[in-house]
Design a protein around this motif. Structure first.
Motif, mmCIF file in Angstrom:
data_model
loop_
_atom_site.group_PDB
_atom_site.id
_atom_site.type_symbol
_atom_site.label_atom_id
_atom_site.label_comp_id
_atom_site.label_asym_id
_atom_site.label_seq_id
_atom_site.Cartn_x
_atom_site.Cartn_y
_atom_site.Cartn_z
ATOM 1 N N LEU A 82 0.833 -1.206 0.000
ATOM 2 C CA LEU A 82 0.000 0.000 0.000
ATOM 3 C C LEU A 82 0.869 1.257 0.000
ATOM 4 O O LEU A 82 1.753 1.408 0.854
ATOM 5 C CB LEU A 82 -0.896 0.017 1.240
ATOM 6 C CG LEU A 82 -1.737 1.284 1.419
ATOM 7 C CD1 LEU A 82 -2.923 1.300 0.459
ATOM 8 C CD2 LEU A 82 -2.234 1.426 2.851
ATOM 9 N N TYR A 113 -11.919 -8.170 2.910
ATOM 10 C CA TYR A 113 -10.676 -7.524 3.346
ATOM 11 C C TYR A 113 -10.759 -7.385 4.866
ATOM 12 O O TYR A 113 -11.562 -6.605 5.369
ATOM 13 C CB TYR A 113 -10.589 -6.159 2.664
ATOM 14 C CG TYR A 113 -9.286 -5.384 2.791
ATOM 15 C CD1 TYR A 113 -8.359 -5.602 3.809
ATOM 16 C CD2 TYR A 113 -8.990 -4.382 1.867
ATOM 17 C CE1 TYR A 113 -7.188 -4.870 3.888
ATOM 18 C CE2 TYR A 113 -7.816 -3.640 1.938
ATOM 19 C CZ TYR A 113 -6.925 -3.889 2.946
ATOM 20 O OH TYR A 113 -5.762 -3.145 3.035
ATOM 21 N N GLU A 165 -9.260 -6.048 8.079
ATOM 22 C CA GLU A 165 -8.381 -4.877 8.247
ATOM 23 C C GLU A 165 -8.360 -4.415 9.696
ATOM 24 O O GLU A 165 -9.419 -4.185 10.295
ATOM 25 C CB GLU A 165 -8.946 -3.773 7.347
ATOM 26 C CG GLU A 165 -8.414 -2.395 7.572
ATOM 27 C CD GLU A 165 -7.023 -2.218 7.029
ATOM 28 O OE1 GLU A 165 -6.068 -2.689 7.686
ATOM 29 O OE2 GLU A 165 -6.895 -1.611 5.959
ATOM 30 N N GLY A 201 -6.643 -1.669 10.347
ATOM 31 C CA GLY A 201 -6.365 -0.235 10.197
ATOM 32 C C GLY A 201 -4.871 -0.017 10.118
ATOM 33 O O GLY A 201 -4.096 -0.698 10.807
ATOM 34 N N SER A 202 -4.496 0.923 9.281
ATOM 35 C CA SER A 202 -3.072 1.164 9.061
ATOM 36 C C SER A 202 -2.388 1.604 10.355
ATOM 37 O O SER A 202 -2.876 2.492 11.054
ATOM 38 C CB SER A 202 -2.899 2.230 7.982
ATOM 39 O OG SER A 202 -1.560 2.302 7.622
ATOM 40 N N GLY A 203 -1.284 0.944 10.665
ATOM 41 C CA GLY A 203 -0.494 1.299 11.841
ATOM 42 C C GLY A 203 -1.055 0.781 13.146
ATOM 43 O O GLY A 203 -0.613 1.197 14.222
ATOM 44 N N SER A 204 -2.005 -0.129 13.081
ATOM 45 C CA SER A 204 -2.586 -0.605 14.339
ATOM 46 C C SER A 204 -1.562 -1.459 15.101
ATOM 47 O O SER A 204 -0.742 -2.153 14.500
ATOM 48 C CB SER A 204 -3.868 -1.397 14.091
ATOM 49 O OG SER A 204 -3.562 -2.554 13.376
ATOM 50 N N GLY A 227 -4.833 -7.121 6.210
ATOM 51 C CA GLY A 227 -3.892 -6.003 6.336
ATOM 52 C C GLY A 227 -4.046 -5.284 7.657
ATOM 53 O O GLY A 227 -4.992 -5.517 8.417
ATOM 54 N N GLY A 228 -3.098 -4.394 7.907
ATOM 55 C CA GLY A 228 -3.126 -3.576 9.117
ATOM 56 C C GLY A 228 -2.268 -4.158 10.214
ATOM 57 O O GLY A 228 -2.543 -5.255 10.705
ATOM 58 N N GLY A 229 -1.201 -3.461 10.561
ATOM 59 C CA GLY A 229 -0.359 -3.872 11.693
ATOM 60 C C GLY A 229 0.521 -5.081 11.428
ATOM 61 O O GLY A 229 1.041 -5.679 12.373
ATOM 62 N N ILE A 230 0.716 -5.434 10.173
ATOM 63 C CA ILE A 230 1.615 -6.564 9.867
ATOM 64 C C ILE A 230 3.014 -5.983 9.673
ATOM 65 O O ILE A 230 3.299 -5.327 8.666
ATOM 66 C CB ILE A 230 1.137 -7.342 8.617
ATOM 67 C CG1 ILE A 230 -0.274 -7.900 8.871
ATOM 68 C CG2 ILE A 230 2.115 -8.471 8.266
ATOM 69 C CD1 ILE A 230 -0.929 -8.566 7.677
ATOM 70 N N VAL A 266 -1.466 -7.353 2.878
ATOM 71 C CA VAL A 266 -1.169 -5.948 2.590
ATOM 72 C C VAL A 266 -0.242 -5.406 3.668
ATOM 73 O O VAL A 266 -0.504 -5.587 4.865
ATOM 74 C CB VAL A 266 -2.459 -5.088 2.599
ATOM 75 C CG1 VAL A 266 -2.135 -3.641 2.244
ATOM 76 C CG2 VAL A 266 -3.509 -5.649 1.654
ATOM 77 N N THR A 267 0.842 -4.756 3.245
ATOM 78 C CA THR A 267 1.643 -3.987 4.207
ATOM 79 C C THR A 267 1.751 -2.547 3.700
ATOM 80 O O THR A 267 1.742 -2.313 2.499
ATOM 81 C CB THR A 267 3.070 -4.546 4.416
ATOM 82 O OG1 THR A 267 3.825 -4.365 3.224
ATOM 83 C CG2 THR A 267 3.068 -6.010 4.823
ATOM 84 N N ASN A 318 2.573 0.823 6.324
ATOM 85 C CA ASN A 318 3.394 1.573 7.274
ATOM 86 C C ASN A 318 4.827 1.119 7.467
ATOM 87 O O ASN A 318 5.735 1.938 7.475
ATOM 88 C CB ASN A 318 2.735 1.436 8.655
ATOM 89 C CG ASN A 318 2.156 2.745 9.092
ATOM 90 O OD1 ASN A 318 2.743 3.788 8.873
ATOM 91 N ND2 ASN A 318 0.993 2.685 9.698
HETATM 92 C C1 1GP Z 1 -4.058 -0.388 5.538
HETATM 93 O O1 1GP Z 1 -3.892 -2.683 5.650
HETATM 94 C C2 1GP Z 1 -3.231 -1.557 5.220
HETATM 95 O O2 1GP Z 1 -5.208 -0.386 4.769
HETATM 96 C C3 1GP Z 1 -1.819 -1.432 5.674
HETATM 97 O O3 1GP Z 1 -1.696 -1.355 7.056
HETATM 98 O O4 1GP Z 1 0.067 0.356 7.253
HETATM 99 O O5 1GP Z 1 -0.430 -1.148 9.190
HETATM 100 O O6 1GP Z 1 0.707 -2.021 7.163
HETATM 101 P P1 1GP Z 1 -0.259 -1.030 7.701
#
Ligand code: 1GP
Length: 249
Positions: A22, A173, A175, A177-180, A203-206, A224-225, A227
Motif C-alpha cells: 500500500l 478484506y 483490516e 487499520g493502518s499502523g494498528s 492487512g493492518g499492523g503486519i 497488505v503492508t 506503514n
Molecule cells: C491499511 O492494511 C493496510 O489499509 C496497511 O496497514 O500500514 O499497518 O501495514 P499497515
C-alpha cells in the motif's frame, strides 16, 4: 488482457498467496512513491494499492500514474471515500464497510463514485471490508465512525464474511487499520476461510515477515503492508515479506 481480479487469482493459484503493498499519497511524495514502485518490482510484490483513509494531499493522480509507469504492476485504488478515484488506476477495491452500520460507507459513497468509475473504465472489485479491533482507534475507525469487530468474536466476523459472499462480493478484506498495534488474529482468519470460498485479504499492523507468513498459513490469500515499509522502507525487508508470503503453495 484479463481483468485485474483474474490476475490476482492467478497469482494466488501460482504462488499460494499474493503480496500487495500500500502506498499512501498523504505520506509519500511522488519521488518516494516512485522509488517504492521500482523496488516493489525487484522485491517480487504482486500489485500496488494506492489509498488513504483521509487523502489530504492532491497527489493521487500523480502517484498512481507514476507508480504504474515505473512498476508495470497493476495499480489498485484502496479508497477511503468517493472522491478517491484516479483515471490512471487499473482497478479499485469497491469497498463496502460491512462491519459498520454507517450507511454512507455501506452504499452512500459507492453511489457517488460509481458513475466516475464507470466513465473512466476502472475495474471495480466488490469487496466486503471488515474492520477488526487492533488495539487503538485507527484513522479508518475515526473517519468512518464505525465500531470494529471485537478481536475475540470470530463468530461475528465469520457471519459478516458469509454475508459478503452471499451478497456477491468478490473478496473480503480483514483490516485492523493502518499502523494498528495488533493485526487480525490468525484464528479469525482460519474461521472465516473455513466458511467462504472467496479470497481473503488481510492487512493492518503486519510488521514482520513472520507475521505475514503466519497469516498465510492461517488462510489469508493476500497480505497488505503499508506503514512498516514507509518507516523502515528498504528493499531487503520488502523481499523478505514477498518470500514469506509466497513460500506456501
Ligand atoms: C491499511 O492494511 C493496510 O489499509 C496497511 O496497514 O500500514 O499497518 O501495514 P499497515
Amino acid at each position: 488482457m484479463g481483468s485485474v481480479f483474474e490476475y490476482l487469482i492467478n497469482i494466488k493459484n501460482k504462488k499460494g498467496a499474493g503480496y500487495l503493498v500500500l502506498i499512501d499519497p498523504d505520506k509519500q511524495d511522488i519521488e518516494s512513491a516512485s522509488v517504492f514502485a521500482s523496488q516493489s518490482v525487484e522485491a517480487g510484490v504482486d500489485a500496488l494499492l494506492v489509498g488513504s483513509s483521509f487523502l489530504m494531499s492532491d497527489r493521487l493522480d500523480d502517484v498512481v500514474k507514476n507508480v504504474k509507469d515505473i512498476s508495470g504492476l497493476p495499480v489498485i485504488i484502496s479508497p477511503g471515500a468517493s472522491n478517491h478515484i484516479s483515471r490512471y488506476a487499473d482497478a479499485i477495491l469497491f469497498l463496502s464497510l460491512i462491519s459498520g452500520r454507517n450507511p454512507e460507507f455501506l452504499i452512500g459513497e459507492h453511489v457517488k463514485a460509481a458513475p466516475t468509475i464507470k466513465r473512466h473504465g476502472i475495474e471495480p472489485i466488490p469487496t466486503g471490508y471488515m474492520l477488526v479491533e487492533g488495539g487503538s482507534c485507527t484513522s479508518v475507525q475515526f473517519i468512518s465512525a464505525t465500531l470494529p469487530i471485537p478481536r475475540d468474536k470470530s463468530d461475528i466476523a465469520v457471519a459478516h464474511a458469509i454475508a459478503a459472499e452471499m451478497l456477491g462480493m468478490k473478496c473480503v478484506y480483514l483490516e485492523c487499520g493502518s499502523g494498528s498495534p495488533q493485526s487480525v488474529p490468525n484464528e479469525m482468519i482460519t474461521a472465516i476461510k473455513e466458511q467462504i470460498d472467496i479470497p481473503v485479504i488481510v492487512g493492518g499492523g503486519i510488521v514482520k515477515p513472520e507475521m505475514a507468513n503466519e497469516k498465510v498459513k492461517a488462510g489469508a490469500d493476500f497480505i497488505v503492508t503499508g506503514n512498516i515499509l514507509e518507516k523502515e522502507g528498504n528493499i531487503s525487508l520488502m523481499r523478505e515479506f514477498a518470500n514469506a508470503i509466497h513460500s506456501i503453495s
